[in-house]
Motif scaffolding. Sequence first.
Motif: not given
Length: 338
Positions: A269-277, A327-334
């Motif tokens: 959620a931190l990545w999706d909402d704020r681009k925070v890793v 694992d945040l920037i790339h969706r697993p399996g894609t």
Amino acid sequence: MHQLTYGDIKAATERIAGRVRPVTLVRDDSVDESGSRPGEVWLALEYMQHTGSFKARGAQNFIQAHRDAGSLPAAGVTIASGGNAGLACAWAARLQGVTATVFLPATAPAVKVDRLRSYGADVRLVGTEYAEALAACEDFTAATGALPSHAYDHPLIAAGAGTLLEEIRAQVPGLDTVLVAVGGGGLFAGVATAARHHGIRTVAVEPANCRALNAALGAGRPVDVTVDSVAADSLGARRTSAMALHAARQDGVRSVLVPDSEIVRARRALWDDRKVVVEHGAATALAALATAPGQAADQAPDGTGYRPGSGEKVAVVLCGANTDPGDLIHRPGTGRPE
């Protein structure tokens, strides 16, 4: 055993002033599944600290105090660390012109090992758990006379970490509660000691399967626990310190647990909402708000999650970001960026 005091926190604040980055706070405007979130939630962005975690505060306080006392040996300093404390020790040692020899488990993330070496540290990879690295570090100390630091169980380390609460409180007047992730307990002990002085509640958040402090509270003494969590690389202490247990027994402290699934979700959620890793360990504190039961602030100390009361001012410490963001920037399996 030295019982940490607010005087220790004040001394650390003066000692490291101008040597660490002041924490940045931002208001959290996200909502829970009901479409709202009780209270006023602030995120303390301590992952922006030197070396990528709060550990820089304790390391700076520890080495500066020994420098001031003239007790830094020619053999330098040494520490056993899951990664972040070693990074901070190596950074602070380099600033003081002394050698740092860092022992850590062979399971530590490669990003942390590479960063350690970039600070000029002598890196020794030993075993698969922190306890094994610690034993090797103790042998090295005995053989060389190097000054032993510690990832969390030292009053100078914990006091340095506690300076974070002083900065948070200055930026959020009327702060009621601070949520902090717990591994071995250095950050918690420092923050809880400072918070108690100011009448602020501390919520100690641990993964359900990596719960050294929570287990110690139940047993009445530090005990060994199983380390099995997605956040184990930074919260994977097998046993909490007596200093942290003492702090946890004081008024105004809650111990809560969160499942790995919510830790992963909070980090995402931190990545999706704020681009925070951030590290999974840092996301652990935030996960407590997502896994909160229906009770408000007076829930049982061994409950799962934490739900602020109406109007309650809460600060959540995002304590570190030394992680692989793949694992945040790339969706697993894609196999591709999102």
